[in-house]
Write a protein that holds these residues in place. Structure first.
Motif, PDB file in Angstrom:
ATOM      1  N   THR B 276       0.557 -12.505  11.220  1.00  0.00           N
ATOM      2  CA  THR B 276       0.055 -13.128   9.983  1.00  0.00           C
ATOM      3  C   THR B 276       1.172 -13.411   8.987  1.00  0.00           C
ATOM      4  N   SER B 277       2.378 -12.910   9.250  1.00  0.00           N
ATOM      5  CA  SER B 277       3.525 -13.101   8.349  1.00  0.00           C
ATOM      6  C   SER B 277       3.251 -12.591   6.939  1.00  0.00           C
ATOM      7  N   GLY B 278       2.606 -11.448   6.850  1.00  0.00           N
ATOM      8  CA  GLY B 278       2.529 -10.775   5.562  1.00  0.00           C
ATOM      9  C   GLY B 278       1.221 -10.950   4.818  1.00  0.00           C
ATOM     10  N   VAL B 279       1.142 -10.248   3.701  1.00  0.00           N
ATOM     11  CA  VAL B 279      -0.067 -10.159   2.873  1.00  0.00           C
ATOM     12  C   VAL B 279       0.259 -10.776   1.511  1.00  0.00           C
ATOM     13  N   PRO B 280      -0.680 -11.561   0.919  1.00  0.00           N
ATOM     14  CA  PRO B 280      -0.385 -12.165  -0.381  1.00  0.00           C
ATOM     15  C   PRO B 280       0.103 -11.143  -1.407  1.00  0.00           C
ATOM     16  N   VAL B 281       1.117 -11.516  -2.175  1.00  0.00           N
ATOM     17  CA  VAL B 281       1.634 -10.609  -3.206  1.00  0.00           C
ATOM     18  C   VAL B 281       0.539 -10.244  -4.195  1.00  0.00           C
ATOM     19  N   PHE B 282      -0.301 -11.228  -4.569  1.00  0.00           N
ATOM     20  CA  PHE B 282      -1.324 -10.910  -5.574  1.00  0.00           C
ATOM     21  C   PHE B 282      -2.348  -9.909  -5.048  1.00  0.00           C
ATOM     22  N   VAL B 283      -2.601  -9.927  -3.754  1.00  0.00           N
ATOM     23  CA  VAL B 283      -3.461  -8.890  -3.158  1.00  0.00           C
ATOM     24  C   VAL B 283      -2.755  -7.531  -3.218  1.00  0.00           C
ATOM     25  N   GLN B 284      -1.457  -7.534  -2.945  1.00  0.00           N
ATOM     26  CA  GLN B 284      -0.700  -6.276  -2.974  1.00  0.00           C
ATOM     27  C   GLN B 284      -0.630  -5.700  -4.394  1.00  0.00           C
ATOM     28  N   ARG B 285      -0.566  -6.583  -5.403  1.00  0.00           N
ATOM     29  CA  ARG B 285      -0.581  -6.085  -6.793  1.00  0.00           C
ATOM     30  C   ARG B 285      -1.903  -5.378  -7.092  1.00  0.00           C
ATOM     31  N   GLY B 286      -3.002  -5.934  -6.569  1.00  0.00           N
ATOM     32  CA  GLY B 286      -4.287  -5.254  -6.715  1.00  0.00           C
ATOM     33  C   GLY B 286      -4.261  -3.880  -6.049  1.00  0.00           C
ATOM     34  N   ALA B 287      -3.645  -3.811  -4.885  1.00  0.00           N
ATOM     35  CA  ALA B 287      -3.573  -2.550  -4.149  1.00  0.00           C
ATOM     36  C   ALA B 287      -2.742  -1.504  -4.907  1.00  0.00           C
ATOM     37  N   ILE B 288      -1.684  -1.946  -5.589  1.00  0.00           N
ATOM     38  CA  ILE B 288      -0.879  -1.011  -6.388  1.00  0.00           C
ATOM     39  C   ILE B 288      -1.731  -0.439  -7.527  1.00  0.00           C
ATOM     40  N   ALA B 289      -2.495  -1.316  -8.187  1.00  0.00           N
ATOM     41  CA  ALA B 289      -3.375  -0.831  -9.255  1.00  0.00           C
ATOM     42  C   ALA B 289      -4.369   0.190  -8.702  1.00  0.00           C
ATOM     43  N   ALA B 290      -4.903  -0.084  -7.511  1.00  0.00           N
ATOM     44  CA  ALA B 290      -5.850   0.851  -6.894  1.00  0.00           C
ATOM     45  C   ALA B 290      -5.212   2.231  -6.734  1.00  0.00           C
ATOM     46  N   LEU B 291      -3.999   2.262  -6.196  1.00  0.00           N
ATOM     47  CA  LEU B 291      -3.346   3.551  -5.940  1.00  0.00           C
ATOM     48  C   LEU B 291      -2.991   4.265  -7.240  1.00  0.00           C
TER      49      LEU B 291
END
Lengths: 396, 396
Positions: B276-291
């Motif tokens: 898939t060549s990676g995950v959208p950065v904006f999705v990853q920013r959401g994941a950081i907020a979750a953690l």
């Protein structure tokens, strides 16, 4: 790469060879060499310099605000599949059904799934090269063998020798991967060439993996490049892999699609289920906005690319050190520098001396080892500066 | 499924058998039966009823607004990998390095990549069942064979017979897939059981594919379930597959992670690149907020699940028609109904007569064919109504 400890090496040795031997990108090596250089102009990857337009981001935001954060259809939301049918109907001038379209988490995932559908251990897939390396790598990860067919490269211009393509077919061949307009070469098949490739596939019962993601980026005044859509019948074995990345500046969104016979719906749904289980609805809402409201932006992108292509081709020619032919399609100028045979060394030299990041031809397989790939999907001022820097570096 | 034309059938027959034979989900059949029923309470999939909390969506919005819409690190953005290291350090009480974490486009993609790393054609992977069917299916798509080991099911309670697990190991076995707390059974391994499974893996040189995604959902007052982290050493062959879906109500975001030896970094990067060549950065920013900001929400989710578990277990027991044991962990009540052996027929009957959507045990492999899975991650009023409907339907 980080250093591997003895424990790490022992663990690594227990992994499957197809996984362990998946190749590292030959572009990344150069990128890593120049990643931190101040003021470097990065033209090494297939990505423009414009962020995704606001109207697309707004559609995603609205979806998130509505709470569209649950599991969804594995094949993609019906609204997006219908939008794709409308888009294709307009572009190819005949009706398309939503049942032909399946949303994937990137064009790369489209490739991966299509590769899984048609090849596996013991199979071969024929690929004209130089080519985007990820298709061959995905074939290798699937346990199959990519069989490279080097294109002719004369006076900076690539052409495909159809007899050589035919000669590469063996009883193990299951598919031909055709990318037109092509990355990195700019080669753009004529309708006659596509018909000839299709005839070859029909004769041998092969699948065609059709990558036409640069179809809108052609420079002869046409609305689009010739397509397998122009020559195929419903019973032909053609699978299209596609992406939202280039037309709509959505590289970072990871969304693409497969176009396939509707009869493959359940198979594709299952392969999506067991690889990523679908694409976020809010990403798909952005993709719908791209298709339905994106034509002015696409037109701007195409005009910008045409101008970039002109600046680069004229500027590089003026150095009198370069062999090139402006590409018929796609977003890349492929060129050779007189006196340089080793494009990997040349790309690193140009990072150091010109502060320009280019992709070495060695990254794209046989046929283009001496050349460099430059992505011209960038603002004119950067490209003018690129030309000036390359002129200085190549003169010295 | 749509009807397949003769042309479609002919095309289908030319696909690879691993692709063509990937199984359709046994849950989806029941969902399709009840999808359009008005007022149906859907407890058939592993998803709660809460949308993703606002603070996570806001982080994604802010990233989109900043134009973080370009290609990014294949391994995941460093900020997220560091946030995962912090999260693990807090949860497991010892230091973790960001180099152990790799971001994937869903827990499912984590499974797919890990399966590719350790298995392929000719290999076997041992799986205690009933189990989430996607792991076995991903193994099949990779050309390997999932070997099911039915768990014991006595008085509604599942247990794993370690001798039976050991007996399933052959010279072809490459891995054991362990899901604890388990979907659909609720089985939650003790530390001693995990140590015994690890000893078995060590003895035979096997990998453990560890799915501990429900680790926070346990009902004995502990902060988390026992984990392979509690018993393993750095040189042990354990690969963790993980997701943001359950703890943070992010099922629709398609983001998860792999935890693996840092020496595997380049291999995992390559396999992400070619899938898939990676995950959208904006999705990853959401994941950081979750953690970083999600602990109050996780605590609320756990309390809500505990209440849901109580309502369902007490309510179903009161029917006197059901055999069950409240699960030690995860988000599912597995139960059998006296007099019913065919859970597929029972699930369809309960859609029709109770307007409640449950998953049939037949969807999860050998060992639970007679039972039903009910997801209790839902608001109390819906679960009280579910109990009332099931009481009426089972009484008649």
């Amino acid at each position: 790469m980080s250093t591997v400890t003895p424990t790490g090496a022992s663990l690594l040795s227990s992994l499957r060879p197809e996984a362990r031997h998946a190749p590292e990108s030959g572009i990344v090596e150069v990128v890593n060499h120049g990643r931190l250089k101040e003021g470097l102009i990065p033209l090494w990857v297939g990505e423009g310099d414009l962020p995704t337009p606001d109207f697309i981001a707004r559609a995603a935001n609205a979806s998130l605000a509505k709470g569209e954060t649950f599991y969804t259809w594995q094949r993609g939301i019906p609204d997006l599949r219908e939008a794709l049918a409308r888009y294709h109907t307009a572009l190819y001038g005949r009706p398309f059904s939503m049942e032909s379209f399946f949303i994937t988490g990137s064009g790369m995932q489209a490739v991966q799934i299509v590769v899984r559908m048609v090849t596996g251990p013991g199979d071969e897939v024929v690929i004209p090269t130089p080519a985007w390396p990820n298709v061959g790598a995905a074939i290798g990860v699937a346990g199959a063998i990519p069989v490279n067919v080097p294109m002719d490269y004369v006076q900076g211009r690539f052409s495909l020798d159809l007899d050589r393509l035919a000669a590469a077919i063996t009883p193990k061949t299951r598919a031909i991967a055709i990318n037109s307009p092509a990355n990195p070469t700019g080669w753009t098949a004529t309708k006659d060439e596509l018909a000839a490739i299709l005839a070859l596939a029909r004769k041998h019962g092969l699948w065609i993996i059709a990558d036409e993601i640069y179809a809108r980026f052609v420079y002869d005044g046409s609305a689009r490049a010739a397509s397998f859509h122009d020559v195929m019948e419903p019973e032909d074995r053609v699978l299209f892999v596609q992406t939202f990345s280039k037309n709509w500046a959505m590289t970072g969104w990871r969304v693409g699609w497969i176009e396939a016979p509707p009869a493959f719906g359940q198979v594709i749904e299952n392969l999506i289920q067991y690889s990523t289980s679908g694409v976020p609805v809010f990403v798909q809402r952005g993709a719908i906005a791209a298709l339905d409201e994106g034509e002015p932006f696409v037109a701007e992108q195409i005009a910008r690319a045409a101008e970039g292509r002109r600046i680069i081709a004229e500027g590089l020619k003026a150095t009198n050190r370069v062999t090139l032919s402006p590409p018929d399609g796609a977003l890349y100028q492929f060129f050779s520098v007189d006196g340089w045979q080793d494009s990997r060394a040349l790309a690193i030299d140009l990072v150091d001396r010109a502060n320009v990041g280019l992709a070495p031809g060695t990254a794209f397989g046989p046929g283009g080892e001496t050349g460099l790939r430059l992505c011209f999907a960038r603002k004119a001022s950067d490209l003018v500066e690129t030309v000036a820097r390359l002129q200085r570096a190549l003169a010295s």
